[in-house]
Structure formats: C-alpha cells, structure tokens
Design a protein around this motif. Structure first.
Motif, mmCIF file in Angstrom:
data_model
loop_
_atom_site.group_PDB
_atom_site.id
_atom_site.type_symbol
_atom_site.label_atom_id
_atom_site.label_comp_id
_atom_site.label_asym_id
_atom_site.label_seq_id
_atom_site.Cartn_x
_atom_site.Cartn_y
_atom_site.Cartn_z
ATOM 1 N N ASP A 8 5.653 6.478 -5.601
ATOM 2 C CA ASP A 8 5.649 5.846 -6.884
ATOM 3 C C ASP A 8 5.373 4.280 -6.522
ATOM 4 O OD1 ASP A 8 6.669 7.947 -8.207
ATOM 5 O OD2 ASP A 8 8.702 7.648 -7.508
ATOM 6 N N THR A 9 4.888 3.677 -7.633
ATOM 7 C CA THR A 9 4.934 2.098 -7.686
ATOM 8 C C THR A 9 5.844 1.683 -8.510
ATOM 9 O OG1 THR A 9 3.220 2.416 -9.333
ATOM 10 C CG2 THR A 9 2.267 2.077 -7.247
ATOM 11 N N TYR A 10 6.340 0.622 -8.382
ATOM 12 C CA TYR A 10 7.524 0.108 -9.316
ATOM 13 C C TYR A 10 7.223 -1.438 -9.916
ATOM 14 C CZ TYR A 10 9.547 3.376 -5.935
ATOM 15 O OH TYR A 10 9.856 4.408 -5.229
ATOM 16 N N SER A 11 7.814 -1.465 -11.191
ATOM 17 C CA SER A 11 7.515 -2.767 -11.822
ATOM 18 C C SER A 11 8.546 -3.777 -11.772
ATOM 19 C CB SER A 11 7.371 -2.433 -13.340
ATOM 20 O OG SER A 11 8.582 -1.672 -13.835
ATOM 21 N N ARG A 21 0.663 -1.199 0.087
ATOM 22 C CA ARG A 21 -0.169 0.118 -0.072
ATOM 23 C C ARG A 21 0.941 1.162 0.016
ATOM 24 N NH1 ARG A 21 -3.400 -0.378 5.085
ATOM 25 N NH2 ARG A 21 -4.653 1.426 4.236
ATOM 26 N N LYS A 22 0.762 1.982 -0.993
ATOM 27 C CA LYS A 22 1.427 3.344 -1.044
ATOM 28 C C LYS A 22 0.690 4.294 -0.432
ATOM 29 C CE LYS A 22 4.450 1.125 -3.840
ATOM 30 N NZ LYS A 22 5.934 0.649 -3.345
ATOM 31 N N CYS A 80 12.453 0.253 -10.266
ATOM 32 C CA CYS A 80 12.817 0.809 -8.849
ATOM 33 C C CYS A 80 14.110 1.660 -8.727
ATOM 34 C CB CYS A 80 12.529 -0.181 -7.794
ATOM 35 S SG CYS A 80 12.750 0.437 -6.225
#
Length: 271
Positions: free
Chosen positions: A215-218, A209-210, A223
């Motif tokens: 940011d979200t990373y793939s 949970r951000k 990242c």
C-alpha cells in the motif's frame, strides 16, 4: 526475527545485515548528543524554581529533547530505511524499470542474462532526493518521526532518571557507570517497545519504493487505518523485540558514557 535473519543472509549475504550502517555511524553521534544535552538543558531550566523536578516536568524535558533531535533523526531514518529496504525490493523486482538514483543500463546482447539489480547508495539517494524534492525530501515523514520520538523521550528520560537515582544514596553522588549503563538499557528497552506501533507507522510512511502489492499512504491517520484493517492490531508490534535488542545497549552505552562527565563539559562550554 530468525526467519528474517536467514532470508537476509541468503539473498544479500552476511554484510546485507549492515546496510545503512554508514548512515547510522555518521548521524547517530550528533543525534544522541542533541538528545542527551537537550534533556539536561530542559531539566536545568525546569528546576530553577528550587522545587525539584516532578514527573510532569521530567516528561516535559523529555518532550523538548525528542523535538530537538528530529533535526538529525528524520534524514538519518529516511536514508537508512531506503538502504535497508533495497535488498527486499531487489528480490521482488529482478530488473526494475525505475530505480532511485541509478543510471540507465546499456542494452544487453540477445541471450545474455539480465543485469543484476543495482542498489542505491546513501549518497545517490541523498542526491536524488535533493534534486527532485529539495531539502524537504530528506525530511519526508518528519511529523511521523516527531510522533514517535517525542513519546519515546517522554517515557525514556523520566524512567532512566528514576532508575539511575537508585544507584546513589545522595543527590550529589554520581551513580556507578555499570548502574547508569543498566538503567539506560532498561529504560531504552521499555520505551522502544512502548512506541513500536508509532515506529511501524513512521517506517511505512518513509518507505519511498513500495514492493509488489504494498500500500501507499497519504498520512499518519490513513496509514494507521489501513494497517489495522488489512493486517490487524498485531501488525503494529512487528519488530518490537528487535527494537528492544538494539535500543537497549545503544542507550545503555550512550547514557553511561554521557554520565562519565561528557554532558557536564558540553554544558560548561555553552553555558
């Protein structure tokens, strides 16, 4: 570090600093047992030629130990990170629209204060992950965990072995407990600081949970690039001092106890 301590105590109370402790207490013992025993097994196998262990072989044994331990380390880290991050997220989202493994709240009467955010327990997170993702959910970020734990073990075990050897004059003699403890502390702190950038990447990837604006990373490469471009190189060393302060006594105690003879008994049972 001090600022983080003060803010945590203010927002979550003293016991907020112990969130995730139950997960650690449950899984840290088998994790360390696997790590230390596996290293000994690999060292024995690599020294069967009678030529002793070179630095390369010591690092190879550490690599094997670090690989074995992720069976326990990955779910442990996964659950611990979610529990420790719950307080920060609760402060940013006073009334979250969605939360991991929480039931729907009953409608509140008009004019009543908003309900306090519920923070999920380790059991709730585990059930939610198993229900939505299966066993693979607990092993999210396993690649990043390997990326951290293998280099850690490749640094820690050879360094510990060489420092511990300074505590006895003959190969048959055992180093004193205090010396093994100090060697474990020193090797653990050095290895912890050395792999801090990899730990930062792993933690970011395993955070489900951000927070607001995060940011979200793939993946690992994405990242790494995002942290470098947005936060700079110094971001990769965040928490290095804290990691050293935690890892040093942890490995000092584990290695000291192991060298009291527990390791030999385990090897005798299985060998």
């Amino acid at each position: 570090m001090l600022d983080c301590l003060i803010k945590t105590v203010r927002s979550e109370g003293y016991f907020g600093m112990y969130r995730g402790a139950a997960v650690n207490l449950t899984l840290v013992t088998p994790e360390k047992a696997i790590k230390l025993a596996a290293n000994d097994v690999f060292r024995q196998q690599l020294s069967k030629d009678g030529k002793g262990l070179t630095l390369y072989k010591e690092m190879l044994a550490g690599c094997g130990a670090g690989t074995c331990q992720v069976i326990v380390t990955t779910p442990m880290e996964m659950l611990k990170i979610q529990l420790q991050d719950a307080g920060r997220l609760a402060a940013q989202r006073p009334v979250p629209a969605e939360s991991i493994a929480t039931s729907l709240q009953a409608p509140q009467p008009t004019g009543s204060p908003p309900p306090a955010p519920q923070r999920p327990s380790a059991t709730q997170i585990t059930k939610q992950l198993l229900r939505t993702c299966g066993v693979a959910g607990l092993y999210r970020g396993m690649g990043a965990t390997l990326f951290r734990d293998v280099p850690f073990s490749m640094i820690y075990f050879p360094l510990f072995a060489n420092l511990n050897d300074l505590g006895h004059s003959t190969p048959e003699e055992k180093a004193p407990f205090v010396h093994s403890f100090a060697s474990g502390c020193a090797a653990g702190s050095v290895a912890a600081v050395a792999v801090t950038p990899l730990d930062v990447i792993k933690t970011r990837l395993q955070t489900l949970r951000k927070g607001v604006g995060e940011d979200t990373y793939s993946g690992i490469i994405h990242c790494t690039r995002r942290i470098w471009s947005r936060e700079g190189p110094s971001a990769f060393m965040k928490g290095a001092v804290c990691r050293a302060l935690v890892i040093a006594p942890l490995f000092g105690i584990a290695q000291g106890v192991y060298f009291l003879g527990v390791g030999e008994r385990i090897l005798e049972v299985f060998g």
